[in-house]
Write a protein that holds these residues in place. Sequence first.
Motif, PDB file in Angstrom:
ATOM      1  N   GLY A 514      21.558  -5.862 -20.486  1.00 17.83           N
ATOM      2  CA  GLY A 514      22.358  -6.956 -21.228  1.00 17.83           C
ATOM      3  C   GLY A 514      23.559  -6.906 -21.521  1.00 17.83           C
ATOM      4  N   ILE A 515      24.793  -6.099 -21.764  1.00 15.48           N
ATOM      5  CA  ILE A 515      25.716  -6.301 -21.591  1.00 15.48           C
ATOM      6  C   ILE A 515      26.598  -6.561 -20.776  1.00 15.48           C
ATOM      7  N   THR A 516      25.950  -6.201 -19.413  1.00 14.17           N
ATOM      8  CA  THR A 516      26.661  -6.216 -18.256  1.00 14.17           C
ATOM      9  C   THR A 516      26.142  -7.762 -17.435  1.00 14.17           C
ATOM     10  N   ALA A 517      25.347  -7.929 -18.266  1.00 12.84           N
ATOM     11  CA  ALA A 517      24.728  -9.536 -18.230  1.00 12.84           C
ATOM     12  C   ALA A 517      25.201 -10.201 -18.740  1.00 12.84           C
ATOM     13  N   ALA A 518      25.635  -9.710 -19.635  1.00 14.92           N
ATOM     14  CA  ALA A 518      26.567 -11.525 -20.566  1.00 14.92           C
ATOM     15  C   ALA A 518      27.591 -11.019 -20.274  1.00 14.92           C
ATOM     16  N   LEU A 519      28.662 -10.511 -19.754  1.00 15.84           N
ATOM     17  CA  LEU A 519      29.577  -9.935 -19.223  1.00 15.84           C
ATOM     18  C   LEU A 519      30.268 -10.862 -18.158  1.00 15.84           C
ATOM     19  N   THR A 520      28.683 -10.649 -16.781  1.00 14.87           N
ATOM     20  CA  THR A 520      29.122 -11.460 -16.024  1.00 14.87           C
ATOM     21  C   THR A 520      29.419 -12.577 -16.137  1.00 14.87           C
ATOM     22  N   ILE A 521      28.246 -13.290 -16.849  1.00 17.24           N
ATOM     23  CA  ILE A 521      28.538 -14.396 -17.495  1.00 17.24           C
ATOM     24  C   ILE A 521      29.328 -15.153 -17.694  1.00 17.24           C
ATOM     25  N   ALA A 522      29.812 -14.257 -19.208  1.00 17.77           N
ATOM     26  CA  ALA A 522      30.634 -15.043 -19.574  1.00 17.77           C
ATOM     27  C   ALA A 522      32.095 -14.941 -18.561  1.00 17.77           C
ATOM     28  N   LEU A 523      31.861 -14.034 -18.092  1.00 19.25           N
ATOM     29  CA  LEU A 523      33.598 -13.823 -17.101  1.00 19.25           C
ATOM     30  C   LEU A 523      33.442 -14.476 -16.000  1.00 19.25           C
ATOM     31  N   GLY A 524      32.275 -15.516 -15.893  1.00 22.41           N
ATOM     32  CA  GLY A 524      31.900 -16.682 -14.980  1.00 22.41           C
ATOM     33  C   GLY A 524      32.493 -17.843 -15.483  1.00 22.41           C
ATOM     34  N   ILE A 525      32.678 -18.125 -16.499  1.00 21.39           N
ATOM     35  CA  ILE A 525      32.421 -19.306 -17.015  1.00 21.39           C
ATOM     36  C   ILE A 525      33.620 -19.331 -18.085  1.00 21.39           C
ATOM     37  N   ILE A 526      34.510 -17.892 -18.427  1.00 21.30           N
ATOM     38  CA  ILE A 526      35.763 -18.080 -19.815  1.00 21.30           C
ATOM     39  C   ILE A 526      36.622 -17.108 -18.951  1.00 21.30           C
ATOM     40  N   PRO A 527      36.875 -17.105 -17.799  1.00 20.75           N
ATOM     41  CA  PRO A 527      37.506 -15.729 -16.753  1.00 20.75           C
ATOM     42  C   PRO A 527      38.694 -16.188 -17.765  1.00 20.75           C
ATOM     43  N   GLY A 528      39.397 -17.108 -18.642  1.00 17.21           N
ATOM     44  CA  GLY A 528      40.901 -16.390 -18.620  1.00 17.21           C
ATOM     45  C   GLY A 528      41.081 -16.050 -19.564  1.00 17.21           C
ATOM     46  N   PRO A 529      40.484 -15.055 -21.007  1.00 12.20           N
ATOM     47  CA  PRO A 529      40.994 -13.820 -21.732  1.00 12.20           C
ATOM     48  C   PRO A 529      41.261 -12.435 -20.558  1.00 12.20           C
ATOM     49  N   LEU A 530      40.152 -12.555 -19.497  1.00  6.85           N
ATOM     50  CA  LEU A 530      40.389 -11.528 -18.528  1.00  6.85           C
ATOM     51  C   LEU A 530      41.761 -11.754 -17.508  1.00  6.85           C
ATOM     52  N   LEU A 531      41.751 -12.024 -17.345  1.00  2.54           N
ATOM     53  CA  LEU A 531      42.832 -12.824 -16.136  1.00  2.54           C
ATOM     54  C   LEU A 531      44.332 -13.417 -16.497  1.00  2.54           C
ATOM     55  N   VAL A 532      44.515 -13.854 -17.893  1.00  2.00           N
ATOM     56  CA  VAL A 532      45.683 -13.292 -18.451  1.00  2.00           C
ATOM     57  C   VAL A 532      45.909 -11.918 -19.058  1.00  2.00           C
ATOM     58  N   LEU A 533      44.794 -11.407 -19.264  1.00  2.00           N
ATOM     59  CA  LEU A 533      45.117  -9.610 -18.757  1.00  2.00           C
ATOM     60  C   LEU A 533      46.243  -8.916 -17.904  1.00  2.00           C
ATOM     61  N   ALA A 534      44.883  -9.293 -16.682  1.00  2.00           N
ATOM     62  CA  ALA A 534      45.101  -9.099 -15.359  1.00  2.00           C
ATOM     63  C   ALA A 534      46.872  -9.434 -15.199  1.00  2.00           C
ATOM     64  N   GLU A 535      47.142 -10.716 -15.448  1.00  2.79           N
ATOM     65  CA  GLU A 535      48.639 -11.232 -14.998  1.00  2.79           C
ATOM     66  C   GLU A 535      49.822 -10.480 -15.465  1.00  2.79           C
ATOM     67  N   ASN A 536      48.750 -10.165 -16.617  1.00  4.68           N
ATOM     68  CA  ASN A 536      50.058  -9.686 -17.775  1.00  4.68           C
ATOM     69  C   ASN A 536      50.536  -8.291 -17.658  1.00  4.68           C
ATOM     70  N   ALA A 537      49.514  -7.008 -16.271  1.00  2.00           N
ATOM     71  CA  ALA A 537      49.190  -6.154 -16.628  1.00  2.00           C
ATOM     72  C   ALA A 537      49.938  -5.916 -14.599  1.00  2.00           C
ATOM     73  N   ALA A 538      49.860  -7.105 -14.126  1.00  2.25           N
ATOM     74  CA  ALA A 538      50.655  -6.633 -13.131  1.00  2.25           C
ATOM     75  C   ALA A 538      51.339  -6.389 -12.422  1.00  2.25           C
ATOM     76  N   THR A 539      52.097  -5.825 -13.224  1.00  2.00           N
ATOM     77  CA  THR A 539      54.179  -5.792 -12.767  1.00  2.00           C
ATOM     78  C   THR A 539      53.595  -3.869 -12.566  1.00  2.00           C
ATOM     79  N   PHE A 540      53.688  -3.686 -11.503  1.00  2.00           N
ATOM     80  CA  PHE A 540      54.324  -1.520 -11.584  1.00  2.00           C
ATOM     81  C   PHE A 540      55.394  -1.603 -11.741  1.00  2.00           C
ATOM     82  N   TRP A 541      55.916  -0.245 -12.175  1.00  2.00           N
ATOM     83  CA  TRP A 541      57.227  -0.060 -12.321  1.00  2.00           C
ATOM     84  C   TRP A 541      58.029   0.617 -11.365  1.00  2.00           C
ATOM     85  N   ARG A 542      58.838   0.365 -10.644  1.00  2.00           N
ATOM     86  CA  ARG A 542      59.765   0.553  -9.639  1.00  2.00           C
ATOM     87  C   ARG A 542      61.267   0.972 -10.453  1.00  2.00           C
TER      88      ARG A 542
END
Length: 542
Positions: A514-542
Amino acid sequence: MVNGPSIDYGALSPLLIILGAAIVGVLLEAFLPRAARHAAQLVLAIAALATALRATILLAGTTTTPAIGSLHIDGPALFAQGTLLVLAALALPAIAERAPNGGLHAFTPQGSAIPGSAAERTAARVAASHTEVFPMLLFSLGGMMILPAAGDLITLFIALEILSLPLYVLCGLARHQRLLSHEAAVKYFLLGAFSSAILLYGIALIYGHSGTVELTGIATSLATTEGAGLALLGAGLLAVGLLFKISAAPFHSWTPDVYQGAPTPLTGFMAATTKVAAFVALLRITTVALPALHDQWLALLWAIAALTMAVGTLAAITQSDLKRILAYSAIAHAGFLLTGVLAASPAGTAATLFYLATYGMSTIGAFTTLALLRRHTGDATALAHWARLGRRAPLLAAALTLFLLSFAGIPLTSGFIGKLTVFQAAATSGYLSIVVIGVLASALAALFYLRVITVLYLSGEDTEPSDETATPTQDRGTGSESGIGAREHGQATATVAPSPAEIAPRPALYAVVGITAALTIALGIIPGPLLVLAENAATFWR
C-alpha cells in the motif's frame, strides 16, 4: 610527534550505525538463545535503519571528506544513502516474515543441509532459523552506503565487495527450490568474482597512468598529461564491475537466473538497492574522475545503454515467469538510467537520482506483491498462477498493475516522470539518438507489461500445466529444479501440474504494498518535492 588522521565521525554516523548494528547482530547470533534471536535481530535492524536515516537527514547540505579523502559526503552520497535506508526499511517486513513453524518464511532453516535430506527435515521440525540473515543484510547495506560516497578506487572496490559477499550467500538460502537457489548463488558468486577481478585490473591501469587512486587526483592527472590510452583502458575495465552490478548488457547474464533462484524478498531488496549504489558511484566517476575522457567514456556508455535497452526489452517478451520478466525489466531500466548518466550534467544527475528512488520503491512493491501469492512448493511466479487474480484479490491485482504501469512509463505514475526527466536531460546534452532508442524500447516494453495485466484480469494464460508453468521437482523439502538451459525462457524440465496458489494473510506485507503503491501515484502526480530534493543534491564534491 606524528599527528593522526582527522576523521569526522559525525559525517560518518549513518555508515557507523549500520555497520555497528551488523556487528552487534553477529554477537547476538553467538550469545542469544535461538528462540530470542528473531525478535532481537528484527528490533536491532529497525532501530539501526531509523537511527541511520535520522542521522542522514541531519547531515543534509553537508559537503566534506570525513576520512582522509577516501569518502566524499556530499549531496549525491547523502541522497543515495537516504534512499537506500528507506528501501531497506520497505524490504524488511517481507524478509523478516515468519513461517508457521517458527523460522523465516523465505529462507531455509539450515543452508548447509542437502536439499531433501534428513538434516533439513530435522532443522525444520525444531524451528531452526537463519536469523543471521539480518546482520548480513546490514553488512550489505553498509557496503551500498559506502559505494556512492567512495572518494578513491580502493574504497570503491572494498565497498563493492562488502555489499556483494553477503548477497552471494543469501541468494543460496531459499527455503523452496533449493537447487535452483544454490545454482543462482554459485552463478552470482563466480560472475561477480570475475567482474571484481576485471575492475581491480582497471584500477591498476588507472593507477599506472595517474600515480594515484583518488578520484580528484585522477582528474588532475588526466587534465595535465597527454596520451591517456592506458587510463582509458583502465576506465573501461573499471566500468565492467559497476555495469555488472546494475545489470547492464552484456554483463547481465546472471540477472534472470539469480532473480528467479533467490528468495523473493531478497530479490526485491537486491534489485532496488544495488542499482542505487552502483549508479551513483558511476555518476561520481563520470563527473569527478573522468571529465577529461568524456568523449570516449560517454561513447562507450552510449553503446552500452542502447544494447541494454534492446536486450532487456526483447528478452522480456518471451518470458513466462514473473520474476524473470521483472529481471529483464530491470535490465531495460538500467539502460534507461544510463541515459541520465550520459547527460553528464547536474540535470542528468538529478534526473538519475529521482529515477533511482522511484524505481526502487516500485520494485520493492512489485516483489512484495509477488511474495504474497504462494504455493506449498514456494512462491507462485509463473504467469498461470496469476490468472484471474483481479477477481480473487482485486486490490492486490490493482497494486501489481500500478507497478507494471509505472515500469512501462505510463503517465500519472512515478515511472513516467522518471523516464521523462532522464530523457529530457539526455536530449538537452545532445544525445537525442539515445532518447529515440529509449522511447522505442519503452513502447515495446509496454507489450510484456500489458501481457501480465491481461493475465490478471482477462485470464490470457492457460491455467493448465505447460512447459512454462510446471514445477520441475516439487519441493516440499524434498528437492528442487536444476538445469540452466531449460529455464532460459522460464521453462521447466518436467511437466507437473502447478499446485494451487493462495494469498498469504500478512498485514505487514500489505502495508508495504500500500505504501509503495501510494508513493508511485503521488510521485507521478506531484513529483515536485522529490525532484527539488534531487536537484539540490546533484552537485558532487571535487
